[in-house]
Motif scaffolding. Sequence first.
Motif, PDB file in Angstrom:
ATOM      1  N   TRP A 138     -10.749  -2.063 -15.386  1.00 36.81           N
ATOM      2  CA  TRP A 138     -11.005  -1.530 -14.051  1.00 36.81           C
ATOM      3  C   TRP A 138     -10.463  -2.463 -12.965  1.00 36.81           C
ATOM      4  N   ILE A 139     -10.521  -3.765 -13.223  1.00 36.29           N
ATOM      5  CA  ILE A 139      -9.931  -4.713 -12.269  1.00 36.29           C
ATOM      6  C   ILE A 139      -8.419  -4.491 -12.172  1.00 36.29           C
ATOM      7  N   MET A 140      -7.788  -4.214 -13.318  1.00 38.36           N
ATOM      8  CA  MET A 140      -6.356  -3.926 -13.294  1.00 38.36           C
ATOM      9  C   MET A 140      -6.060  -2.637 -12.540  1.00 38.36           C
ATOM     10  N   VAL A 141      -6.935  -1.647 -12.661  1.00 38.87           N
ATOM     11  CA  VAL A 141      -6.764  -0.408 -11.890  1.00 38.87           C
ATOM     12  C   VAL A 141      -6.811  -0.721 -10.398  1.00 38.87           C
ATOM     13  N   PHE A 142      -7.740  -1.603 -10.012  1.00 42.70           N
ATOM     14  CA  PHE A 142      -7.830  -2.016  -8.606  1.00 42.70           C
ATOM     15  C   PHE A 142      -6.544  -2.730  -8.187  1.00 42.70           C
ATOM     16  N   GLY A 143      -6.032  -3.603  -9.069  1.00 45.59           N
ATOM     17  CA  GLY A 143      -4.769  -4.274  -8.778  1.00 45.59           C
ATOM     18  C   GLY A 143      -3.618  -3.295  -8.631  1.00 45.59           C
ATOM     19  N   TYR A 144      -3.644  -2.223  -9.421  1.00 50.97           N
ATOM     20  CA  TYR A 144      -2.626  -1.178  -9.326  1.00 50.97           C
ATOM     21  C   TYR A 144      -2.679  -0.508  -7.958  1.00 50.97           C
ATOM     22  N   PHE A 145      -3.862  -0.188  -7.475  1.00 49.34           N
ATOM     23  CA  PHE A 145      -3.983   0.450  -6.163  1.00 49.34           C
ATOM     24  C   PHE A 145      -3.586  -0.510  -5.035  1.00 49.34           C
ATOM     25  N   MET A 146      -3.903  -1.784  -5.173  1.00 48.03           N
ATOM     26  CA  MET A 146      -3.476  -2.756  -4.168  1.00 48.03           C
ATOM     27  C   MET A 146      -1.950  -2.893  -4.168  1.00 48.03           C
ATOM     28  N   THR A 147      -1.351  -2.801  -5.352  1.00 47.29           N
ATOM     29  CA  THR A 147       0.105  -2.820  -5.430  1.00 47.29           C
ATOM     30  C   THR A 147       0.697  -1.599  -4.741  1.00 47.29           C
ATOM     31  N   LEU A 148       0.057  -0.446  -4.917  1.00 45.08           N
ATOM     32  CA  LEU A 148       0.507   0.766  -4.223  1.00 45.08           C
ATOM     33  C   LEU A 148       0.404   0.612  -2.712  1.00 45.08           C
ATOM     34  N   VAL A 149      -0.694   0.000  -2.244  1.00 43.44           N
ATOM     35  CA  VAL A 149      -0.866  -0.215  -0.804  1.00 43.44           C
ATOM     36  C   VAL A 149       0.249  -1.110  -0.275  1.00 43.44           C
ATOM     37  N   SER A 153       3.241   0.193   2.248  1.00 40.47           N
ATOM     38  CA  SER A 153       3.426  -0.470   3.545  1.00 40.47           C
ATOM     39  C   SER A 153       4.849  -0.987   3.686  1.00 40.47           C
ATOM     40  N   ALA A 154       5.370  -1.605   2.616  1.00 38.85           N
ATOM     41  CA  ALA A 154       6.746  -2.110   2.645  1.00 38.85           C
ATOM     42  C   ALA A 154       7.739  -0.963   2.776  1.00 38.85           C
ATOM     43  N   LEU A 155       7.446   0.169   2.116  1.00 37.36           N
ATOM     44  CA  LEU A 155       8.331   1.327   2.198  1.00 37.36           C
ATOM     45  C   LEU A 155       8.338   1.905   3.611  1.00 37.36           C
ATOM     46  N   TYR A 156       7.158   1.998   4.220  1.00 29.62           N
ATOM     47  CA  TYR A 156       7.087   2.498   5.599  1.00 29.62           C
ATOM     48  C   TYR A 156       7.901   1.599   6.528  1.00 29.62           C
ATOM     49  N   HIS A 157       7.744   0.290   6.342  1.00 27.97           N
ATOM     50  CA  HIS A 157       8.513  -0.657   7.153  1.00 27.97           C
ATOM     51  C   HIS A 157      10.011  -0.465   6.932  1.00 27.97           C
ATOM     52  N   ALA A 158      10.414  -0.279   5.678  1.00 28.90           N
ATOM     53  CA  ALA A 158      11.835  -0.164   5.366  1.00 28.90           C
ATOM     54  C   ALA A 158      12.450   1.105   5.942  1.00 28.90           C
ATOM     55  N   VAL A 159      11.711   2.212   5.897  1.00 28.15           N
ATOM     56  CA  VAL A 159      12.270   3.509   6.288  1.00 28.15           C
ATOM     57  C   VAL A 159      12.111   3.777   7.780  1.00 28.15           C
ATOM     58  N   ASN A 160      10.976   3.403   8.339  1.00 30.01           N
ATOM     59  CA  ASN A 160      10.663   3.792   9.720  1.00 30.01           C
ATOM     60  C   ASN A 160      10.837   2.681  10.749  1.00 30.01           C
ATOM     61  N   ILE A 161      10.903   1.439  10.311  1.00 29.19           N
ATOM     62  CA  ILE A 161      11.001   0.337  11.272  1.00 29.19           C
ATOM     63  C   ILE A 161      12.302  -0.441  11.107  1.00 29.19           C
ATOM     64  N   ASN A 162      12.691  -0.701   9.866  1.00 28.73           N
ATOM     65  CA  ASN A 162      13.885  -1.504   9.614  1.00 28.73           C
ATOM     66  C   ASN A 162      15.149  -0.658   9.757  1.00 28.73           C
ATOM     67  N   TYR A 182       4.723  -7.780   8.981  1.00 32.43           N
ATOM     68  CA  TYR A 182       4.956  -9.004   8.232  1.00 32.43           C
ATOM     69  C   TYR A 182       3.643  -9.692   7.890  1.00 32.43           C
ATOM     70  N   ILE A 183       2.722  -9.742   8.846  1.00 35.74           N
ATOM     71  CA  ILE A 183       1.429 -10.379   8.588  1.00 35.74           C
ATOM     72  C   ILE A 183       0.654  -9.588   7.536  1.00 35.74           C
ATOM     73  N   VAL A 184       0.649  -8.262   7.668  1.00 30.87           N
ATOM     74  CA  VAL A 184      -0.059  -7.416   6.701  1.00 30.87           C
ATOM     75  C   VAL A 184       0.501  -7.621   5.298  1.00 30.87           C
ATOM     76  N   LEU A 185       1.828  -7.609   5.160  1.00 34.76           N
ATOM     77  CA  LEU A 185       2.451  -7.777   3.844  1.00 34.76           C
ATOM     78  C   LEU A 185       2.222  -9.173   3.294  1.00 34.76           C
ATOM     79  N   ASP A 186       2.218 -10.174   4.187  1.00 32.07           N
ATOM     80  CA  ASP A 186       1.945 -11.549   3.746  1.00 32.07           C
ATOM     81  C   ASP A 186       0.556 -11.684   3.148  1.00 32.07           C
TER      82      ASP A 186
END
Length: 451
Positions: A138-149, A153-162, A182-186
């Motif tokens: 279950w901890i790995m499932v949580f890690g999977y969702f955090m990876t998705l987040v 976020s990186a995809l939104y930055h790449a497509v809509n901001i960069n 950048y702060i959020v991704l950091d």
Amino acid sequence: MGTPVNLTKGDLDLAASITINLGFLARNFYDTRTIDVISAFAGFYNDTPNATDPEILAFSGARPQDLSLLLQVLGERDMLRDSIFWLDAIRQYLPYTPGTGHLLVPVFAVFTVITTIVLALRLWSRQTIAGGIRGYDWIMVFGYFMTLVYSASALYHAVNINISSQFWGYSWNEIARQQMFYIVLDILYPIAALIIKSSLLLFYYSLFSGRYLRLSVWATFGFTLATTMTIILYSIFKCHPVAYWSEWYTSECDSHQKIPYLVTGSFMILSDVIIWVLPLPMVLKLQLYRREKIAAIFTFSLGIFACIASIFRLQAVHKYFFTSAGTGKTPIINTWTIVELNLAIICASAPALRALCIRHAPKLLSYGSNGTDSSSNSSNNSNNNSGNGSMNERNRKNTKSVHGRVIVHHDQIRPSDLASLRSGISRTGSGWSDVEKSVHYSSTSRIGSPV
């Protein structure tokens, strides 16, 4: 002569610095590209060559304290005007390249699909073979969702901001949004990595019975947690105020931001290596056929691919942390981060997938009547093998369950840079002099952004 064509890296760095500072100053133009703000200022100075402070404030919408601070940095008011005229004259020769965010789109799509499938198979394996889904799953499932987040976020930055690789292609509001991302991704990256590593360490703890090995797990977790907290706290408080883009001239930031990110990134790679090596001594002691032992070692050693991705990410941080020639390539760092996090989840799920193959598709791993090592033995040993069959089966069942971009630096336009600019410029009513082509700006003026 005409406008200089061969712009040096120093020229482009200075151009980025001017657009950033003037972009923040001109509050009336926060939704306008910073290079267009420069042109607007140039037109203003052509119409009002001896503009007073109140006239500049009325045109730009700047706060009096902002204009005062910028003029203090420049040394005198004419420096501001000359830098604007110079940049407006060379704007047609500035590079305009699209953002590198397109690299991230296929990486996000492919790894999200693969990781989702792998994690689903892992849970199925745990539920049907290992006797149920455990806490570390279950901890790995949580890690999977955090990876998705993080990935989303990186995809939104790449497509809509960069949308562009240069600062002069952005408005100030777009630059500010970049800094927020950048702060959020950091912060999201070390959290996701910590959760994934915690799942692995808890899994190891459940397997290890020796006091020394369990202490090793605790020590590794403590080291990983300390590294993660250091990265998070530094990412948040490296600038004062935290939202430094709202107080560009008065904010204070660490001038050596690259070094802490490289050091903590190296510590994270070290923890990766330790975590993937930890179970190998235990696997080597298992009473297995040689081929099964090699397969088990290989399964646990798959984490080396995640470690390799971590190294490539750190290399990208080293290369792209600061902008070069006014250009930032933070999406490349984000791409390697997504690869690293997803590979960690996939490799950590390998033991469960192996158990699933042994149960449902043994031929894939050469298990079965024709695939075991006993088939290579002579027929006169068959009775001994059959006598130990139940023990080997139990061993086999047991082994089935084993498994900081574009920091924008707060370097103001340096008087030394503009002093060389001014000394090299001899403006006349008809244009720019021959001296312009020999103007060379100091490459120490950097503009960057935190990854």
